[in-house]
Design a protein around this motif. Sequence first.
Motif, PDB file in Angstrom:
ATOM      1  N   UNK A   1      65.650  67.809  61.113  1.00  0.00           N
ATOM      2  CA  UNK A   1      64.601  67.301  60.237  1.00  0.00           C
ATOM      3  C   UNK A   1      64.643  65.774  60.228  1.00  0.00           C
ATOM      4  N   UNK A   2      63.474  65.160  60.181  1.00  0.00           N
ATOM      5  CA  UNK A   2      63.380  63.716  59.991  1.00  0.00           C
ATOM      6  C   UNK A   2      62.118  63.442  59.185  1.00  0.00           C
ATOM      7  N   UNK A   3      61.941  62.197  58.716  1.00  0.00           N
ATOM      8  CA  UNK A   3      60.762  61.902  57.912  1.00  0.00           C
ATOM      9  C   UNK A   3      60.071  60.632  58.410  1.00  0.00           C
ATOM     10  N   UNK A   4      58.763  60.558  58.089  1.00  0.00           N
ATOM     11  CA  UNK A   4      57.907  59.459  58.547  1.00  0.00           C
ATOM     12  C   UNK A   4      57.068  58.932  57.387  1.00  0.00           C
ATOM     13  N   UNK A   5      56.440  57.764  57.620  1.00  0.00           N
ATOM     14  CA  UNK A   5      55.389  57.259  56.722  1.00  0.00           C
ATOM     15  C   UNK A   5      54.054  57.525  57.417  1.00  0.00           C
ATOM     16  N   UNK A   6      53.134  58.160  56.697  1.00  0.00           N
ATOM     17  CA  UNK A   6      51.905  58.637  57.342  1.00  0.00           C
ATOM     18  C   UNK A   6      51.043  57.503  57.886  1.00  0.00           C
ATOM     19  N   UNK A   7      50.812  56.459  57.090  1.00  0.00           N
ATOM     20  CA  UNK A   7      49.976  55.356  57.566  1.00  0.00           C
ATOM     21  C   UNK A   7      50.342  54.083  56.820  1.00  0.00           C
ATOM     22  N   UNK A   8      50.072  52.949  57.469  1.00  0.00           N
ATOM     23  CA  UNK A   8      50.337  51.628  56.897  1.00  0.00           C
ATOM     24  C   UNK A   8      49.173  50.718  57.251  1.00  0.00           C
ATOM     25  N   UNK A   9      48.735  49.872  56.302  1.00  0.00           N
ATOM     26  CA  UNK A   9      47.671  48.916  56.592  1.00  0.00           C
ATOM     27  C   UNK A   9      48.217  47.494  56.629  1.00  0.00           C
ATOM     28  N   UNK A  10      49.529  47.383  56.787  1.00  0.00           N
ATOM     29  CA  UNK A  10      50.157  46.072  56.901  1.00  0.00           C
ATOM     30  C   UNK A  10      51.406  46.214  57.763  1.00  0.00           C
ATOM     31  N   UNK A  11      51.892  45.095  58.270  1.00  0.00           N
ATOM     32  CA  UNK A  11      53.100  45.119  59.089  1.00  0.00           C
ATOM     33  C   UNK A  11      54.313  45.394  58.212  1.00  0.00           C
ATOM     34  N   UNK A  12      55.121  46.363  58.656  1.00  0.00           N
ATOM     35  CA  UNK A  12      56.320  46.730  57.901  1.00  0.00           C
ATOM     36  C   UNK A  12      57.494  46.787  58.869  1.00  0.00           C
ATOM     37  N   UNK A  13      58.398  45.805  58.736  1.00  0.00           N
ATOM     38  CA  UNK A  13      59.565  45.776  59.600  1.00  0.00           C
ATOM     39  C   UNK A  13      60.405  47.022  59.381  1.00  0.00           C
ATOM     40  N   UNK A  14      60.973  47.541  60.502  1.00  0.00           N
ATOM     41  CA  UNK A  14      61.814  48.733  60.387  1.00  0.00           C
ATOM     42  C   UNK A  14      61.049  50.016  60.596  1.00  0.00           C
TER      43      UNK A  14
END
Length: 749
Positions: free
Chosen positions: A590-603
């Motif tokens: 199992x692993x997890x994600x962030x569905x969407x981003x509207x800005x730059x996110x390091x990492x």
Amino acid sequence: MSEEATITDSGKPSRSGTYVICDGAKCKCDKSVSGAQADFQVLSQSTTYINDKDGSKKLVGNTMDLGIPFVVKASTFGQCKLQPTGSSYLPCIPAVVSWSDAYESVMLDNMGQALVNDSVGQCAIGGKIEFASHGQEQGASQSDAAAAAAQPAMTPMMSEEEVRALTLGEFMTNEDERGASVKSIKTLDGKDKYFYNKLAIPFSVNEYSDSNASQESKDAVNWAVFFKEPGAPESSYKQCGNYSDVGEGFVFPFKIVGDYIIEAYGSPNGPFYLKDKRHSAYKKIELKDQTIEGLAVTVNGEIRERVRPTEVATIKTSALFPDSEMQNIAGPNTVGKIIWDVDAKKGSRDLPVTFNANPANPSELVVNPIGTSADVTVRATSALGVTKSITYKVGANYVTAIDANKKTVAVWDGGAEKERHKVTLTVTGFIIEPALPAEKAAVKWTYFKPGEQPDRTNVIATEEETVRKLMKEGPIMYEAFMFSPEGGEKPTTKRVEGVIPQIKKAYWADSEGNKISRSGYGHTVYLHVETLGLTGEKLQFNVWESDVNTASDPIKNAGTEIEITSNEGVINQEFTLPEYSYLDERDQEFYFTIEKLDFDLLGTKQDPDSGNEFILWKDHSSKKVDYLKVTPDKKITSLKIYETGGKLHMGRVKYGDTVTIKITSRNRVDEEIEFEVWKDAAINNYKGGGNSDDDIKFSETIKIKVDKEGKGSTDFTIPSGWEAYQGEAETQFFYLKEGSNEYPRANFT
């Protein structure tokens, strides 16, 4: 009839013509100005009586009747010659500290010796107190008096054997029977300080060492009392009372100011406090006189440390014992008249101050407004000569503390303002609460670089709250003030850092944030993410899974929106893994994600295999994220034993000690696991690889309930009875067993 004691052939005193003192005896003091007499009052015991000619019961006076054992507590013998004041003398307030010439052969249950009409009391002031009459109203004839020479005037409440023993100059006490072993005792009201003249202080056994103790053994519990003077070292305790076979309850009999230890015990070898207090079931109490305990500054009923120049302050005294506790207690019920003194200073200069006692309550003082900043000192002196003082500040209100809802803020890039770009600064404390609206409006805000001094003219906002945004990376200090900023690191300043938003860490964890890499189906685990510059943002996290063996494409399992509310930017979000539902036995990742981003996110990095969602990227050579491996095998993955204080058990513990057993497991959620207890008889396999055929199974078992994370713990007290299996070995080794699985040995000395 001679008033002198004579010695009989038995060597014991014969008290012919001597009478035992009881309630109502008349007393006189050689230092009384007027020669006034006072009625004696027995306060130290309530079980031994004398009968007068009408059959009325009167309590027997004894050497434990100390302090003020008189019906009248003040001006008892009129005025005292030893306390002159001007052209007169102070009223007598006696304080009996000892008695001499008591009937030593008669010991009452409270360990006091019976007082007789020859006895003399010593007052702490210096007077000698004697008895003018014994208090027995016998109406005796000459023949009655002759009979009294052969039979003491004691109550029929005593047995015939006790009366006969008393006639012979002896006094019998019950033999001590073996009582139940006591683990702890308590006062019924839970207190440990009492007014010295309280009528009764009941104690009871709180817990027995053996929860199955018989009622007969409970009825045979003994009690002991130890005493020391107030302020004396702990080593000064002396035993002053011992009460055999009293039972589960005990009424404290003493009425002398001092420190006491009360102990309950069952063994005839007790009491144990002076021998080894570690094995003593005891309770400490203090008997005190009523006095001023302290002072408090109040404004409109609220306790204050600081008073505005325009406010009236009321100084309130607090007695050691509240009036509600003093009702129905013989002796002075209040602190008495109070003498007040007040001074006000501004620096070294004295300021005028006016004050007056509260006519509705003489124990309160009203101090009128000072009109300027000052230090005010108030002193209160009671009738007993006890002085208490308090100093308070007079001055304007000011800020004492602020808070920031974030430690890091995303640097504003000039576009739309988002929550991640803002920090809210709030005043959380004033020296005077509640602050007035005008005081809140007068708050000023400034900022400065760490290590620099703030500029008082650089006011960036007013009011008690402000919202700020940062234009560039790096730390900045914010401060709220009323008069002049001070700078530095203190409660009125907050450090906030401007950062580029980033994910610092992301992994699977337990409820405490500890990293885990394996778990079981149906377990509760946690998504742990540590961020910078993201507090206040809402992010959609999704969980994915894939078959470890076939390396099939990952499947989205579940998702949840998480708002980052921690001012440190940390998430530890609960997630329940699915139940095992596969036909074949398999391991899943199992692993997890962030569905969407509207800005730059390091990492983070978009991943085509995860629907172009953003994986929480770490620069691994073999895998791109932290995986959680989930397996279907049922097992206990660890078992550890901890000693008192949370110390991991690595050495020895004693019989009777309590240890904590903690386990972690997989696929055993909500089960109650029962462990057998075994002894490594030959001490040949406790390090593994030995023969367990000769080991001994004990009757005790240990049950541990497994929680939703697969964890469980329980406390276990090593039975003292196991010591019988010790033999000649210095230590014994015990271990736990579940089915065929053995778990680490614990050695008990």
